[in-house]
Scaffold this motif. Sequence first.
Motif, PDB file in Angstrom:
ATOM      1  N   ARG A  90       0.807  -1.268  -0.034  1.00 55.65           N
ATOM      2  CA  ARG A  90       0.110  -0.082  -0.019  1.00 55.65           C
ATOM      3  C   ARG A  90       0.802   1.283   0.020  1.00 55.65           C
ATOM      4  O   ARG A  90       0.452   2.196  -0.776  1.00 55.65           O
ATOM      5  N   HIS A  91       1.830   1.181   0.901  1.00 48.36           N
ATOM      6  CA  HIS A  91       2.784   2.232   0.632  1.00 48.36           C
ATOM      7  C   HIS A  91       3.557   2.585  -0.563  1.00 48.36           C
ATOM      8  O   HIS A  91       3.460   3.698  -1.047  1.00 48.36           O
ATOM      9  N   LYS A  92       4.053   1.548  -1.139  1.00 54.39           N
ATOM     10  CA  LYS A  92       4.427   1.645  -2.406  1.00 54.39           C
ATOM     11  C   LYS A  92       3.552   2.190  -3.647  1.00 54.39           C
ATOM     12  O   LYS A  92       3.992   3.084  -4.372  1.00 54.39           O
ATOM     13  N   LEU A  93       2.473   1.621  -3.445  1.00 55.34           N
ATOM     14  CA  LEU A  93       1.447   2.192  -4.348  1.00 55.34           C
ATOM     15  C   LEU A  93       1.082   3.560  -4.187  1.00 55.34           C
ATOM     16  O   LEU A  93       0.945   4.388  -5.139  1.00 55.34           O
ATOM     17  N   ALA A  94       1.104   3.997  -2.832  1.00 53.01           N
ATOM     18  CA  ALA A  94       0.853   5.405  -2.713  1.00 53.01           C
ATOM     19  C   ALA A  94       2.216   6.276  -3.109  1.00 53.01           C
ATOM     20  O   ALA A  94       1.832   7.389  -3.898  1.00 53.01           O
ATOM     21  N   VAL A  95       3.381   5.772  -3.196  1.00 54.77           N
ATOM     22  CA  VAL A  95       4.523   6.467  -3.667  1.00 54.77           C
ATOM     23  C   VAL A  95       4.289   6.760  -5.052  1.00 54.77           C
ATOM     24  O   VAL A  95       4.611   7.602  -5.776  1.00 54.77           O
ATOM     25  N   ILE A  96       3.823   5.590  -5.721  1.00 52.97           N
ATOM     26  CA  ILE A  96       3.814   5.587  -7.257  1.00 52.97           C
ATOM     27  C   ILE A  96       2.673   6.526  -7.801  1.00 52.97           C
ATOM     28  O   ILE A  96       2.597   7.260  -8.384  1.00 52.97           O
ATOM     29  N   ALA A  97       1.564   6.526  -6.768  1.00 56.47           N
ATOM     30  CA  ALA A  97       0.367   7.461  -7.346  1.00 56.47           C
ATOM     31  C   ALA A  97       0.795   8.936  -7.227  1.00 56.47           C
ATOM     32  O   ALA A  97       0.104   9.806  -7.662  1.00 56.47           O
ATOM     33  N   ALA A  98       1.603   9.086  -6.154  1.00 59.06           N
ATOM     34  CA  ALA A  98       1.792  10.620  -6.022  1.00 59.06           C
ATOM     35  C   ALA A  98       2.937  10.916  -6.875  1.00 59.06           C
ATOM     36  O   ALA A  98       3.127  12.228  -6.969  1.00 59.06           O
ATOM     37  N   GLY A  99       3.553  10.141  -7.697  1.00 60.93           N
ATOM     38  CA  GLY A  99       4.518  10.427  -8.803  1.00 60.93           C
ATOM     39  C   GLY A  99       3.781  11.003 -10.002  1.00 60.93           C
ATOM     40  O   GLY A  99       2.795  11.234 -10.421  1.00 60.93           O
ATOM     41  N   ALA A 100       4.634  11.571 -10.806  1.00 62.41           N
ATOM     42  CA  ALA A 100       4.220  12.103 -12.248  1.00 62.41           C
ATOM     43  C   ALA A 100       4.197  11.006 -13.203  1.00 62.41           C
ATOM     44  O   ALA A 100       4.765  11.011 -14.272  1.00 62.41           O
ATOM     45  N   TYR A 101       3.232  10.054 -12.842  1.00 65.21           N
ATOM     46  CA  TYR A 101       2.959   8.997 -13.931  1.00 65.21           C
ATOM     47  C   TYR A 101       1.699   9.120 -14.492  1.00 65.21           C
ATOM     48  O   TYR A 101       0.576   9.484 -13.883  1.00 65.21           O
ATOM     49  N   THR A 102       1.661   8.954 -15.912  1.00 66.71           N
ATOM     50  CA  THR A 102       0.820   9.029 -16.669  1.00 66.71           C
ATOM     51  C   THR A 102      -0.498   7.942 -16.465  1.00 66.71           C
ATOM     52  O   THR A 102      -0.119   6.802 -16.011  1.00 66.71           O
ATOM     53  N   PRO A 103      -1.695   8.115 -16.777  1.00 60.71           N
ATOM     54  CA  PRO A 103      -2.590   6.961 -16.397  1.00 60.71           C
ATOM     55  C   PRO A 103      -2.344   5.710 -17.279  1.00 60.71           C
ATOM     56  O   PRO A 103      -2.486   4.597 -16.703  1.00 60.71           O
ATOM     57  N   GLU A 104      -1.714   6.192 -18.578  1.00 62.58           N
ATOM     58  CA  GLU A 104      -1.342   4.863 -19.093  1.00 62.58           C
ATOM     59  C   GLU A 104      -0.261   4.101 -18.386  1.00 62.58           C
ATOM     60  O   GLU A 104      -0.428   2.911 -18.647  1.00 62.58           O
ATOM     61  N   ALA A 105       0.726   4.740 -17.920  1.00 62.93           N
ATOM     62  CA  ALA A 105       1.850   3.929 -17.173  1.00 62.93           C
ATOM     63  C   ALA A 105       1.312   2.945 -15.960  1.00 62.93           C
ATOM     64  O   ALA A 105       1.564   2.122 -15.454  1.00 62.93           O
ATOM     65  N   LEU A 106       0.195   3.811 -15.295  1.00 68.80           N
ATOM     66  CA  LEU A 106      -0.528   2.900 -14.337  1.00 68.80           C
ATOM     67  C   LEU A 106      -0.907   1.796 -14.647  1.00 68.80           C
ATOM     68  O   LEU A 106      -1.182   0.642 -14.201  1.00 68.80           O
ATOM     69  N   THR A 107      -1.690   2.136 -15.693  1.00 67.83           N
ATOM     70  CA  THR A 107      -2.446   0.993 -16.257  1.00 67.83           C
ATOM     71  C   THR A 107      -1.655  -0.162 -16.920  1.00 67.83           C
ATOM     72  O   THR A 107      -2.002  -1.472 -16.309  1.00 67.83           O
ATOM     73  N   GLY A 108      -0.739   0.105 -17.343  1.00 67.17           N
ATOM     74  CA  GLY A 108       0.427  -0.943 -17.801  1.00 67.17           C
ATOM     75  C   GLY A 108       1.026  -1.826 -16.440  1.00 67.17           C
ATOM     76  O   GLY A 108       1.124  -3.030 -16.613  1.00 67.17           O
ATOM     77  N   LEU A 109       1.212  -0.625 -15.395  1.00 72.49           N
ATOM     78  CA  LEU A 109       1.766  -1.546 -14.305  1.00 72.49           C
ATOM     79  C   LEU A 109       0.544  -2.496 -13.638  1.00 72.49           C
ATOM     80  O   LEU A 109       1.132  -3.673 -13.250  1.00 72.49           O
ATOM     81  N   ILE A 110      -0.498  -2.081 -13.641  1.00 67.81           N
ATOM     82  CA  ILE A 110      -1.480  -2.990 -12.997  1.00 67.81           C
ATOM     83  C   ILE A 110      -1.887  -4.359 -13.912  1.00 67.81           C
ATOM     84  O   ILE A 110      -1.813  -5.272 -13.466  1.00 67.81           O
ATOM     85  N   GLU A 111      -1.625  -3.955 -15.470  1.00 70.18           N
ATOM     86  CA  GLU A 111      -1.713  -5.318 -16.052  1.00 70.18           C
ATOM     87  C   GLU A 111      -0.528  -5.939 -15.986  1.00 70.18           C
ATOM     88  O   GLU A 111      -0.519  -7.272 -15.895  1.00 70.18           O
ATOM     89  N   ILE A 112       0.835  -5.520 -15.950  1.00 73.13           N
ATOM     90  CA  ILE A 112       1.719  -6.313 -15.506  1.00 73.13           C
ATOM     91  C   ILE A 112       1.688  -7.181 -14.142  1.00 73.13           C
ATOM     92  O   ILE A 112       1.918  -8.183 -14.163  1.00 73.13           O
ATOM     93  N   GLN A 113       1.140  -6.414 -13.301  1.00 74.27           N
ATOM     94  CA  GLN A 113       0.648  -7.124 -11.887  1.00 74.27           C
ATOM     95  C   GLN A 113       0.027  -8.385 -12.090  1.00 74.27           C
ATOM     96  O   GLN A 113       0.095  -9.342 -11.377  1.00 74.27           O
ATOM     97  N   GLU A 114      -1.263  -8.156 -12.626  1.00 73.59           N
ATOM     98  CA  GLU A 114      -1.916  -9.293 -12.990  1.00 73.59           C
ATOM     99  C   GLU A 114      -1.433 -10.412 -13.667  1.00 73.59           C
ATOM    100  O   GLU A 114      -1.661 -11.624 -13.185  1.00 73.59           O
ATOM    101  N   ARG A 115      -0.633  -9.967 -14.728  1.00 74.39           N
ATOM    102  CA  ARG A 115       0.078 -11.427 -15.275  1.00 74.39           C
ATOM    103  C   ARG A 115       0.989 -11.950 -14.457  1.00 74.39           C
ATOM    104  O   ARG A 115       1.481 -13.170 -14.447  1.00 74.39           O
ATOM    105  N   THR A 116       1.819 -10.984 -13.544  1.00 73.92           N
ATOM    106  CA  THR A 116       2.601 -11.596 -12.724  1.00 73.92           C
ATOM    107  C   THR A 116       2.011 -12.613 -11.680  1.00 73.92           C
ATOM    108  O   THR A 116       2.395 -13.508 -11.483  1.00 73.92           O
ATOM    109  N   ALA A 117       0.799 -12.236 -11.180  1.00 74.07           N
ATOM    110  CA  ALA A 117       0.034 -13.112 -10.191  1.00 74.07           C
ATOM    111  C   ALA A 117      -0.081 -14.129 -10.659  1.00 74.07           C
ATOM    112  O   ALA A 117      -0.129 -15.454 -10.121  1.00 74.07           O
ATOM    113  N   GLU A 118      -0.525 -14.259 -12.112  1.00 72.62           N
ATOM    114  CA  GLU A 118      -0.909 -15.497 -12.921  1.00 72.62           C
ATOM    115  C   GLU A 118       0.189 -16.390 -13.075  1.00 72.62           C
ATOM    116  O   GLU A 118       0.172 -17.628 -12.966  1.00 72.62           O
TER     117      GLU A 118
END
Length: 511
Positions: free
Chosen positions: A192-220
């Motif tokens: 949660r803390h790391k997610l808060a750091v990432i969300a507070a950064g200057a990341y585009t919505p596309e970058a965050l969407t890509g991270l979440i997609e990578i997270q899903e594939r990683t879990a699989e």
Amino acid sequence: MSGIPQPCSPEEISALFLFEKLAPEQLGRLCSEGRVELFEPGPVYTEGEPATCFYVMIEGTVVLSRKVGGDEVEVVRTSQRGVYAGAMQAYIGDERVRQVYNNTMRVTEPTRFFVLPAETFAEVMREWFPMAVHLLEGLFFGSKNSQRVIGQRERLLALGSLSAGLTHELNNPAAAAVRATSTLRERVAKMRHKLAVIAAGAYTPEALTGLIEIQERTAERVAKAPVLSPLEAADREDEITDWLDDHGIEDGWRLAPTFVQAGLDTDWLDRVQTAVVPEILSGAIGWLNYTVETELLMCEIEDSTNRISHLVDAAKQYSQLDRAPYRMADVHELLDSTLVMLSGKIGQRIKVVKEYDRTLPAVPAYPAELNQVWTNLIDNAVAAIGSAGGDGTLTVRTAKDGDRLLVEFQDTGPGVAPEIKDRIFDPFFTTKPVGEGTGLGLDISWRIVVNKHHGSLLVESVPGDTRFRVLLPLTADETDEHGETDEHNEHGEHDQNHQNDQNDERPEESG
């Protein structure tokens, strides 16, 4: 079966060792109330019939046999004058012991018997030898009571040992689940803390969407992680550590083992690098590390709780809770549950090999009592292997043997000494030190298999290869289909040496 009546001579029967000390008037009474009969070759009486007569052989040859499984097993063959069989415990009375013939008697040549009705035999015994009758009754019932009490004690000791083993087995996965849950809480908080750091950064919505997609594939991928050999795992850890170091990821050597355990490799890291901008690569790798750790911990919790569930199921199967006492049973389920319950006692030094014929059908049985047989035989095998140093192999084998099902327990212990092989199924006989065995485990097992299931319990032994073989009928007797049959009354045969009554007439190969 009745023979051909013949005259009864007091002088003739007085020559038999059983009657040699009787007074003339006693011999006269026996002749007047008993009879002499000549039997042609064939059966005299059959096992299980009401015991109506007491037989003393005058001359000829007699054979006694017992039904073991579906076979007639000869236990005595003799031409010794004066041997006797039949209603030998009639003096106890039908109201206290069910009087049936405990064997089948036949003659192989014309044979003469002195035959005394059971009622007369009981009457003269009580009248002529009242003290002896009291002593014999005390011996008979005292032995029965002692055997029952000690048998109950042995079952309680076995239950205590099983309970201790089960508690130990449950403690390991339970402790692992608690430990994993505590670690998981810590990892989720960091995630949660790391997610808060990432969300507070200057990341585009596309970058965050890509991270979440990578997270899903990683879990699989974590759920499908392959099992690597130690050498393969070490090589992959080195590759991942080098990749992380080359891309400026700190503490790469700490992250690499987790990624390898999850089945990830440098190709996966390349795809992560492609999906995110360089500025957030380090944060993305750290965040995905928490994702991997979280998945691994949840897998550990799942494995632990499944193990606990498996142990509980094995305990229910072993105890046969909420199940009919007599039913069709799969012996493999019974064997597996017993092995699980005894896994703590078996330990790591004994290798267990299962050679099951899974095509075998279910058999009519009392499953809870068969589990007691398996427990006793496995416990003996473990003790035998332990006496030889503790390292060895226990092989549990099932197969079809004619019209019966075979369950065999083979151990690599020192074997059963030839001089005691014929005694190991006797009540209270044990080779264990005082306080470590009651000597009833094999006796109880024999009774359950032979008396209750109409099967056979045999032993074959040489040093390094001891096999206890349980043979069970594949079909039920009519008496069993209507409920449990009474256990046979236990009579023995005597010879001129006045041997003690045997509690059971077991075939020679069964000890």
